[in-house]
Design a protein around this motif. Structure first.
Motif, mmCIF file in Angstrom:
data_model
loop_
_atom_site.group_PDB
_atom_site.id
_atom_site.type_symbol
_atom_site.label_atom_id
_atom_site.label_comp_id
_atom_site.label_asym_id
_atom_site.label_seq_id
_atom_site.Cartn_x
_atom_site.Cartn_y
_atom_site.Cartn_z
ATOM 1 N N THR A 31 0.824 -1.219 0.000
ATOM 2 C CA THR A 31 0.000 0.000 0.000
ATOM 3 C C THR A 31 0.854 1.264 0.000
ATOM 4 O O THR A 31 0.356 2.354 -0.304
ATOM 5 N N GLU A 32 2.142 1.129 0.301
ATOM 6 C CA GLU A 32 3.002 2.311 0.484
ATOM 7 C C GLU A 32 3.168 3.198 -0.757
ATOM 8 O O GLU A 32 3.110 4.420 -0.643
ATOM 9 N N PRO A 33 3.387 2.658 -1.971
ATOM 10 C CA PRO A 33 3.580 3.548 -3.129
ATOM 11 C C PRO A 33 2.389 4.482 -3.349
ATOM 12 O O PRO A 33 1.235 4.103 -3.154
ATOM 13 N N LYS A 34 2.663 5.696 -3.771
ATOM 14 C CA LYS A 34 1.614 6.707 -3.927
ATOM 15 C C LYS A 34 0.561 6.324 -4.956
ATOM 16 O O LYS A 34 -0.596 6.733 -4.858
ATOM 17 N N ILE A 35 0.972 5.573 -5.986
ATOM 18 C CA ILE A 35 0.013 5.265 -7.052
ATOM 19 C C ILE A 35 -0.865 4.055 -6.715
ATOM 20 O O ILE A 35 -1.721 3.664 -7.522
ATOM 21 N N VAL A 36 -0.690 3.456 -5.526
ATOM 22 C CA VAL A 36 -1.540 2.336 -5.110
ATOM 23 C C VAL A 36 -2.786 2.898 -4.441
ATOM 24 O O VAL A 36 -2.711 3.626 -3.458
ATOM 25 N N ASP A 37 -3.937 2.544 -4.995
ATOM 26 C CA ASP A 37 -5.214 3.008 -4.440
ATOM 27 C C ASP A 37 -5.682 2.091 -3.319
ATOM 28 O O ASP A 37 -6.094 2.549 -2.254
ATOM 29 N N SER A 38 -5.616 0.784 -3.560
ATOM 30 C CA SER A 38 -6.053 -0.170 -2.534
ATOM 31 C C SER A 38 -5.433 -1.531 -2.794
ATOM 32 O O SER A 38 -5.060 -1.851 -3.926
ATOM 33 N N VAL A 39 -5.324 -2.322 -1.717
ATOM 34 C CA VAL A 39 -4.812 -3.687 -1.799
ATOM 35 C C VAL A 39 -5.859 -4.600 -1.181
ATOM 36 O O VAL A 39 -6.264 -4.397 -0.025
ATOM 37 N N THR B 165 -3.847 3.818 -9.327
ATOM 38 C CA THR B 165 -4.545 5.043 -9.746
ATOM 39 C C THR B 165 -4.071 5.528 -11.109
ATOM 40 O O THR B 165 -4.483 6.585 -11.570
ATOM 41 N N VAL B 166 -3.194 4.770 -11.759
ATOM 42 C CA VAL B 166 -2.640 5.171 -13.063
ATOM 43 C C VAL B 166 -2.939 4.084 -14.097
ATOM 44 O O VAL B 166 -3.165 2.926 -13.744
#
Length: 713
Positions: A427-435, A483-484
C-alpha cells in the motif's frame, strides 16, 4: 549458380511440373491460414504468463470473457438473452447486470460471459451467441475474443483492398518498364505464387504454434514487394542478354548474374529478420518466421519457376507491346549524374538538411502496444467496448495481481502476520489506491481478531468464500488497484521495482501493468542486440564485397539517417493526425519491424548501385567517371524496383488496422527516401567528395588504382 542454370535449361519442364504440384498442394493449406491465426502476438514468457496461468488454474479466473452491451433494453430482454446463452452449455459463469448494480447505468448495461474451457472454438461460440442476439437492436458483442475475430476479418478485408489498389498500379509501372503485357504480367504471377507458397507453409506451421493475426497482412506485404522486385530485376537482365545471345545462354547468364544479386538481397533481409527474432516477443518471432517463409518462396520461385517460364516463352516474352518504351534511358540519367558530380557539396549539404529536418519529430515519438484502437472505428465491437469502458470503467486506473507463496499456508498466525505486512508494504507507493486481501474482504483489521475468527467454526464458515477467493493452499492472490493506467511509466516502474525487490516470501507479479512492463523491458533490453547484429553483419558483408572500409560505413550511416527521418515523418503523420489520419501513438512494433526490414531492402539498392560503380572503377580507375557510369546504368532499374515496393507497401495506407497501416506507410516512405534523396543524391555526392578514399581498405595490397591501359582511354 552455374550448375543450377544448366539444370534449369535442360530440365525446365520438370521444374514447371514441380511448381504445379507445389501450387496445388500448398494452395489447399493456404486457404486455411486465416482460421489458424489468433491474438496480436504481444506475448512473452515471463511472470505475467505464469501469474495468468495461476489465476486461471488455481483461482478460477476465466480463460476468456465475452462482454455483451445492452442499450435501451428492459430487464426481460436481458434475462431472456442471457438464459439462451446459458443454454448453449459452453459458459462457466455469467455475470448479469440484473444481479450486479455496478453493471447498469442509466439506459446502458453489460453482461460478462465467462469461459473456462481452453479447447473451446471461440469463433463458433461467438457465432452461436450472435445467432441469439442478431434480431435484437442495440445488443452488441465485444471483449477480447470478439475483437480478435474482428481484427482477423479486418485483416482479410485489408489484404484484398491493398491488392486491389497495389497490383494494378504495379502492373502499370511494369508496363512502363517493359512495354509488353507478357513481361509485365510475369512479376505479378511470381508475386501470387510467392503468397500461395508462403500461406501454405505458414498454415502448416500454424498447426503446431500460435501465429499472430498481423501475419495475414505483413507477410504478403513483404512477399509481394520482394517477389515482384526480384522478378523485375531478373526479367530486365534476361531481356538485355537476349539481344546478345541465344535464349539458353541468355538464361544461364541471367541466373548467374541477376540470380546472385537476388540471393544477396535475400541475405540482407534475412539478417534483419534474424536480428528481429532476438527479441523474445511472439509478434517479432512470428513476423520473422512469416517473412523468412515468403522470402524463401520468392527466391525459390524467381530462381527456378521464373527461368523455366522464360525459357518456355522464349521470344514470346516480348509479345503484345502496348507502350513504346525508350530502349536506352542511360543518356538522360548520365546528364543527371554529371550534374550531381558538379555540385557535390551543395547537394550533400541540402540532402542532409532535408533529412535532419525530418528527424526532428522523432524526439516526441510516443509508442504504445496496439489495443482496441487497432480495429477500424466502423466495427461494432470497438464501439461497444469503448462505450463500456467510458460508462463503467476508468482508463486512468489499472489492477496488478500478485501471487505470494508461503510454505505452510497463510491461515496460521505467522501466515496472517506476513499477509498483513505484505498488505501494508504494497500500500506504500503513492500510485496504489487499494490492496485487497482477506483482511479487507472480511473487514477485520487486526491479526489477533482474524486469527480468533478462524479458530471459531461458525465465524470461519462465514469467512470461507473470502478464503477461497484469495487463498489456495500455500498460495495467496493479492489484487492491487492502481490510480494510473496500465501503460503508464509509473505503473511499469512500480512493477520493475516490485519484481526486483526483496520479499519475505516468493512473489510473482501479473496483470496488465506487468504485461506492459515485460513487453517494453524485453524490447528495450534486446533492441541493442538487434541493431548490433544488423549493423555489424552488414558492415562485414559490404567490406568483403567491395574491399573497402568507407563504403560500408557510409552505407550504414546513410541508412540510419534515412530510417530515422522516416520515423520522424511517421510521428508527424500519425501523432499529429495529418492528411486525414486519426491521431494515434506509434505502434510499439513499428520501429523494430521497419528498421529490420527496410535496412536489408535498401541495402540491396546500395549494393546494386555500388557494384556497378565498383565494376567501372576496376576498369578505368576514375572514381568520378565510375560514379557517373554506375548511376546512369542503374537508376532506371532502381527507380522501377523502388516504385514497385512503394506501391505494394503504400497500398496498405488504405487499410483499417492501424499497426498494419503504419508499417505499410513506414516502409513506403523509407524506400522513397532511400531511392531518391539517398541513392540518387547523397550517395553519389559523397562518392565524389571521398574520391579514391572510397576504395581504401587498411592492410590491403589492392588499395592502389588499377593500372591504366590504352583500352581505358
Amino acid at each position: 549458380m552455374r550448375k543450377l542454370s544448366s539444370l534449369i535449361v535442360h530440365s525446365y519442364k520438370w521444374f514447371l511440373a514441380l511448381w504445379i504440384i507445389i501450387a496445388v498442394t500448398l494452395g489447399y493449406f493456404a486457404v486455411q491460414l486465416p482460421s489458424l491465426l489468433e491474438g496480436d502476438g504481444f506475448r512473452t514468457d515471463g511472470e505475467f504468463e505464469e501469474v495468468k496461468d495461476e489465476l486461471n488454474e488455481t483461482f478460477n479466473f476465466p480463460e476468456s470473457t465475452i462482454l455483451i452491451l445492452f442499450e435501451n433494453q428492459d430487464e426481460n430482454t436481458i434475462s431472456t438473452t442471457l438464459d439462451k446463452i446459458d443454454e448453449l452449455d459452453t459458459t462457466s459463469n455469467i455475470e448479469s447486470p440484473l444481479d450486479n448494480e455496478s453493471m447498469r447505468k442509466d439506459d446502458r448495461a453489460y453482461a460478462a460471459v465467462h469461459f473456462d474451457d481452453e479447447s473451446l472454438d471461440m469463433g463458433k461460440v461467438i457465432k452461436d451467441i450472435e445467432e441469439i442476439t442478431k434480431d435484437q437492436n442495440n445488443v452488441t458483442l465485444t471483449g477480447a475474443p470478439v475483437i480478435s475475430e474482428d481484427i482477423n476479418k479486418a485483416s482479410q478485408d485489408d489484404l484484398k483492398r491493398a491488392e486491389l489498389i497495389g497490383l494494378p498500379v504495379a502492373l502499370l509501372i511494369l508496363l512502363l518498364a517493359f512495354g509488353t503485357v507478357v513481361a509485365s504480367l510475369l512479376p505479378l504471377i511470381m508475386g501470387g505464387i510467392t503468397i500461395l507458397f508462403g500461406f501454405g507453409i505458414l498454415a502448416l506451421i500454424g498447426q503446431e504454434m500460435q501465429l499472430s493475426i498481423f501475419i495475414l497482412n505483413i507477410s504478403p506485404m513483404i512477399g509481394l514487394a520482394l517477389s515482384i522486385d526480384f522478378a523485375l530485376l531478373f526479367i530486365n537482365r534476361y531481356r538485355e542478354e537476349m539481344h546478345k545471345q541465344d535464349k539458353a545462354q541468355a538464361l544461364m547468364t541471367t541466373i548467374q548474374t541477376a540470380g546472385r544479386s537476388i540471393l544477396f538481397s535475400a541475405l540482407c533481409v534475412f539478417i534483419g529478420l534474424a536480428a528481429m527474432s532476438v527479441i523474445e516477443v511472439d509478434i517479432f518471432r512470428n513476423i520473422a518466421i512469416g517473412g523468412t517463409v515468403v522470402i524463401v518462396g520468392a527466391v525459390f520461385a524467381t530462381l527456378t519457376l521464373l527461368p523455366a517460364i522464360l525459357y518456355l516463352l522464349g521470344p514470346n516474352l516480348n509479345k503484345w507491346r502496348v507502350i513504346p518504351t525508350d530502349k536506352d534511358t542511360t543518356p538522360r540519367w548520365r546528364k543527371f549524374a554529371q550534374w550531381v558530380m558538379k555540385h557535390p557539396v551543395i547537394i550533400a549539404f541540402l540532402s542532409l538538411i532535408i533529412l535532419l529536418i525530418a528527424v526532428i519529430p522523432v524526439s516526441g515519438m510516443q509508442v504504445s502496444i496496439p489495443t482496441i484502437n487497432s480495429l477500424p472505428e466502423s466495427y461494432d465491437s470497438r464501439a461497444a467496448y469503448e462505450t463500456i469502458e467510458d460508462t463503467f470503467m476508468s482508463d486512468q486506473e489499472s489492477t496488478a495481481y500478485i501471487i505470494a507463496e508461503r510454505e505452510g499456508g497463510w491461515l496460521d498466525k505467522e501466515g496472517l502476520e506476513q499477509m498483513k505486512d505484505l498488505q501494508e508494504e504494497l500500500t506504500e507507493p503513492k500510485i496504489v489506491d487499494s490492496v485487497n486481501t482477506l483482511y479487507t474482504e472480511s473487514e477485520i483489521d487486526s491479526v489477533e481478531k482474524l486469527n480468533a475468527s478462524l479458530d471459531q467454526p461458525q465465524a470461519r464458515k462465514q469467512l470461507e468464500p473470502a478464503i477461497e477467493q484469495f487463498i489456495a493452499e500455500d498460495k495467496l492472490m493479492i489484487p492491487v488497484n492502481l490510480t494510473v493506467p496500465a501503460n503508464s511509466q509509473e505503473a511499469q516502474s512500480l512493477m520493475t521495482d516490485w519484481s526486483t525487490g526483496e520479499w519475505e516470501v516468493a512473489m510473482k507479479f501479473g496483470g496488465q501493468p506487468k504485461f506492459n512492463q515485460e513487453i517494453y523491458t524485453e524490447i528495450l533490453d534486446k533492441i541493442a542486440y538487434t541493431l548490433a547484429i544488423i549493423l555489424i553483419s552488414t558492415f562485414f558483408i559490404l567490406m568483403i564485397a567491395f574491399r573497402s572500409l568507407f563504403i560500408p560505413l557510409k552505407a550504414i550511416l546513410m541508412n540510419v539517417i534515412g530510417l530515422t527521418s522516416t520515423f520522424g515523418i511517421l510521428v508527424w503523420l500519425f501523432q499529429g493526425g495529418h492528411f486525414g489520419l486519426n491521431e494515434a501513438d506509434i505502434a510499439l512494433i513499428l520501429p523494430v519491424i521497419v528498421f529490420s526490414l527496410v535496412f536489408g531492402l535498401s541495402m540491396d539498392y546500395e549494393v546494386f548501385l555500388i557494384s556497378r560503380i565498383h565494376e567501372f572503377y576496376l576498369q578505368n580507375g576514375d572514381n568520378t567517371e565510375s560514379t557517373i557510369q554506375g548511376l546512369a546504368n542503374t537508376s532506371k532499374i532502381i527507380t522501377s524496383a523502388a516504385l514497385i515496393m512503394i506501391v505494394i507497401t503504400g497500398a496498405f495506407a488504405f487499410t483499417g488496422v492501424v499497426p498494419v497501416k503504419q508499417i505499410g506507410i513506414g516502409i513506403a516512405i523509407a524506400i522513397f527516401i532511400d531511392a531518391t534523396i539517398i541513392r540518387l543524391l547523397l550517395v553519389p555526392s559523397l562518392m565524389k567528395l571521398l574520391g579514391d578514399w572510397n576504395w581504401w581498405l587498411p592492410f590491403s595490397k589492392k588499395n592502389q588504382k588499377p593500372v591504366r591501359t590504352p583500352e581505358h582511354h
